[in-house]
Structures are given as structure tokens and as C-alpha cells.
Write an enzyme that holds these catalytic residues in place. Structure first.
Site, short mmCIF file in Angstrom:
data_model
loop_
_atom_site.label_atom_id
_atom_site.label_comp_id
_atom_site.label_asym_id
_atom_site.label_seq_id
_atom_site.Cartn_x
_atom_site.Cartn_y
_atom_site.Cartn_z
N ARG A 164 -17.59 -10.74 5.18
CA ARG A 164 -18.22 -9.67 5.95
C ARG A 164 -18.77 -8.65 4.96
O ARG A 164 -18.12 -8.32 3.96
CB ARG A 164 -17.21 -8.98 6.87
CG ARG A 164 -16.83 -9.77 8.11
CD ARG A 164 -18.00 -9.90 9.10
NE ARG A 164 -17.63 -10.58 10.31
CZ ARG A 164 -17.74 -11.91 10.49
NH1 ARG A 164 -18.20 -12.69 9.53
NH2 ARG A 164 -17.39 -12.45 11.64
N GLU A 192 -26.49 -5.40 9.28
CA GLU A 192 -27.23 -6.65 9.49
C GLU A 192 -28.12 -6.53 10.72
O GLU A 192 -27.63 -6.08 11.75
CB GLU A 192 -26.25 -7.81 9.64
CG GLU A 192 -25.48 -8.04 8.35
CD GLU A 192 -24.48 -9.19 8.42
OE1 GLU A 192 -24.35 -9.83 9.49
OE2 GLU A 192 -23.84 -9.47 7.40
N HIS A 223 -26.74 -14.25 6.87
CA HIS A 223 -25.48 -14.55 7.55
C HIS A 223 -25.52 -15.94 8.22
O HIS A 223 -25.41 -16.05 9.45
CB HIS A 223 -25.15 -13.45 8.58
CG HIS A 223 -23.69 -13.37 8.90
ND1 HIS A 223 -23.05 -12.20 9.21
CD2 HIS A 223 -22.74 -14.33 8.97
CE1 HIS A 223 -21.77 -12.44 9.47
NE2 HIS A 223 -21.56 -13.73 9.33
C1 GLV Z 1 -19.23 -15.85 11.06
O1 GLV Z 1 -19.42 -14.98 10.27
C2 GLV Z 1 -17.99 -16.05 11.73
O2 GLV Z 1 -17.11 -15.16 11.68
O3 GLV Z 1 -17.82 -17.10 12.37
#
Ligand code: GLV
Length: 335
Positions: A240, A269, A288
Site C-alpha cells: 500500500r 491513487e 496498482h
Molecule cells: C490489492 O491491492 C489487494 O489488496 O488485493
């Protein structure tokens, strides 16, 4: 019995979506981008369940508007976007999708690691933009060896361990930091050594981050820690964004305290185009997408559907993140 009402904040991959549409009275936000918070609140008013993504902020404001809400089924392993403590107090179940994305995410952490170490993205731009004028030069586009280097894993859960396992094929030395040690047989299999946080930063040639975002891990990668790192070291973040203090990382990259960073996640983001990190050459970035394979996203959506079906059939959802909620709202068949 009427079918439970489920509000889904984005069209999910087909198989999971199909189950949800068959079994529930489902409404899906039709756009590619997330629904505004107001819209979630409006739809939550008569929803029995919400299906959420990590970009949907689900907090007391949503719960206040949602008297019938019983379960939030998140399509992600991380769930820092949901106020789970508040949900639990109100008897709302929260589920996630762990496990299925472990290997896919580890693959991508490795894609980023290789890309930054060997300048793959820079090299691609170099060729396409016509800068390749000399066929071969002894010092053209030098990177760093991956094989034989030390891999530091910050957060040795499922994904961190899967990343470490891949390092064996590159004959790397593996060190890790986690509050919970790896099982001894895994440590042995990987030849992994648990170290304190400062040692991890000091010794890693590649530091790959795999902690969830919590109060404890917020900005765990900060100026003080970055200053401990080798000038030749790289950071890879597929966890994260807010785990890393981006301002400190920018200074570290700009002033050469470390060699580079590869980031799939950002403090905000999408990251704004004026994020100074994007001006640097020694980073590789992605939007991401670490779990973004056809197979895995399809399985994640199916898990969301399974969690919902289990709950409404009165069974414990397989991926319940707040099991203490069962005492507050005991399981019972609801359709
Ligand atoms: C993606 O970042 C997730 O947490 O699945």
C-alpha cells in the site's frame, strides 16, 4: 423470501458477477471509475450487502445511512479502506479475498524488481525514442545484478513468503522483518533469516514491501530508515502506498541515498501527474496492478460471491476478517 439486495461498486469479472446476479437482487455501478461517496451512501440505504473495491471508502458515514447493511464483501486482500472496527461494532461482517492473489502478486513484485534492477523500462524508452545510436558500449545502461544479492522482505506473510521463495532460483540471500516469524520449516527451506527492522534496511540490496497498511505500518519506510540503506539498494512496493513516505523517498532517490524504486502503489491513487517522483529516471511505476491477471481477478470475484452466498445461507463466510462479529450478529439463514 425476497432476495437480499446487493450493491456492487464496479462490474466484476464474469464468473463472480454471474453468481451475484443470479443469487441476489444486485445493482452494479456501471462506470469504469468508482462511484462517488454520495452514491455509495444513497445505494447503501436499502442494501443488505455491499461489494467493494479498495478505492471505496467505507466508514461510519456509510454505516449511519445503511440500517439494513449486514456484510461488506471486498474484492481485495487488503481492506484498509474499510473501518472494520466500526463495522464490527454494528454487527456488519467484512470479508476479503486472500490467498488466490498471492502468487500473482509475487510474480509482479518480481517483474518490478527485475525491471528496476536492469533498467527495462528505461531501455525500452531509449530504443523507441531514437537514443540508441551506438550498437554496443561497455558502459551502456548498466544495472545491478539480481542473482546472489540480498533480498529483504518487509512483511513475511503469504505474499512476502512467495516473493522470497522465488529468490531461491536467483541464489539470493534472504532476510526478513515481521512481527510474526515465518514457520521454522519455511525459514529453513528458504534459508531466510529474521532480522530487526534497521538491519533489514541496512543489509538489503532489494527491499520488497508486503505489509498491510495499519497505524503501525503507516510511513514505516521513512527518512530515518531510507538513510540506513545502501546507495546501491532498491525498494519495491506492491503493498500500500502510505507504507512509504513518498516525500522522503523522493529525497532518497533524488539525492542518491538509494539507487532506485519500483512502485505499484502510491500515497494517493491515481497518483497526481505532478507527483515529483514521476520526474525521476530511477523509478519504475505501475497503476496498482500486482494482482491483475485474468485468472486471479476471476478467482477473486468468485470468492466475493462465495463469501456473500455463505453469509446469506447462514454459514460463516470463508474469508471473514472480523470473526468477533458473529457474537454481535449470529449467523442465520437469510434467504
Ligand atoms: C490489492 O491491492 C489487494 O489488496 O488485493
Amino acid at each position: 423470501m425476497a432476495k437480499p439486495k446487493v450493491y456492487v461498486t464496479r462490474e466484476l469479472p464474469e464468473r463472480g458477477m454471474k453468481i451475484i446476479k443470479e443469487r441476489f437482487d444486485a445493482e452494479v455501478w456501471p462506470e469504469y471509475g468508482p462511484p462517488p461517496k454520495d452514491e455509495i451512501i444513497r445505494k447503501a440505504r436499502d442494501a443488505d450487502a455491499l461489494v467493494t473495491l479498495l478505492s471505496d471508502k467505507i466508514d461510519a458515514e456509510v454505516f449511519d445511512a445503511a440500517p439494513k447493511l449486514k456484510i461488506i464483501a471486498q474484492m481485495a486482500v487488503g481492506y484498509d479502506n474499510i473501518d472494520v472496527a466500526e463495522a464490527t461494532k454494528r454487527g456488519i461482517y467484512v470479508t476479503n479475498t486472500p490467498g488466490v492473489l498471492t502468487e500473482t502478486t509475487a510474480d509482479f513484485a518480481w517483474a518490478l524488481l527485475m525491471a528496476i534492477a536492469r533498467r527495462v523500462v528505461e531501455a525500452d524508452k531509449y530504443v523507441r525514442s531514437g537514443q540508441w545510436k551506438v550498437s554496443w558500449h561497455p558502459s551502456m545502461m548498466l544495472g545491478r545484478d539480481v542473482h546472489g544479492a540480498t533480498l529483504g522482505i518487509l512483511g513475511a506473510g503469504r505474499i512476502g513468503t512467495a516473493v522470497a521463495r522465488r529468490a531461491k532460483g536467483f541464489n539470493m540471500k534472504i532476510i526478513y522483518y515481521d512481527v510474526i516469524p515465518m514457520p521454522p520449516e519455511v525459514e529453513k527451506e528458504l534459508g531466510a533469516r529474521r532480522v530487526d527492522l534497521d538491519t533489514l534496511f541496512r543489509e538489503a540490496d532489494f527491499l520488497s514491501i508486503h505489509v498491510p497498511l495499519t497505524k503501525e505500518t503507516y510511513h514505516i519506510v521513512n527518512e530515518e530508515k531510507l538513510r540506513l540503506m545502501k546507495k546501491t539498494a532498491y525498494i519495491i512496493n506492491t503493498s500500500r502506498g502510505p507504507v512509504v513516505d513518498e516525500k522522503a523517498l523522493y529525497k532518497a532517490l533524488k539525492e542518491g541515498w538509494i539507487a532506485g524504486a519500483a512502485l505499484d502503489v502510491f500515497e494517493q491513487e491515481p497518483t497526481p501527474m505532478d507527483n515529483p517522483l514521476l520526474k525521476l529516471d530511477n523509478i519504475v511505476v505501475a497503476p496498482h496492478i500486482a494482482s491483475a491477471s485474468y485468472e486471479t481477478r476471476s478467482k477473486m470475484a468468485e470468492m466475493v460471491a462465495e463469501n456473500l452466498v455463505a453469509f446469506f445461507e447462514g454459514r460463516q463466510p470463508p474469508n471473514l476478517v472480523n470473526p468477533e462479529v458473529i457474537k454481535i450478529r449470529p449467523l442465520s439463514r437469510l434467504f
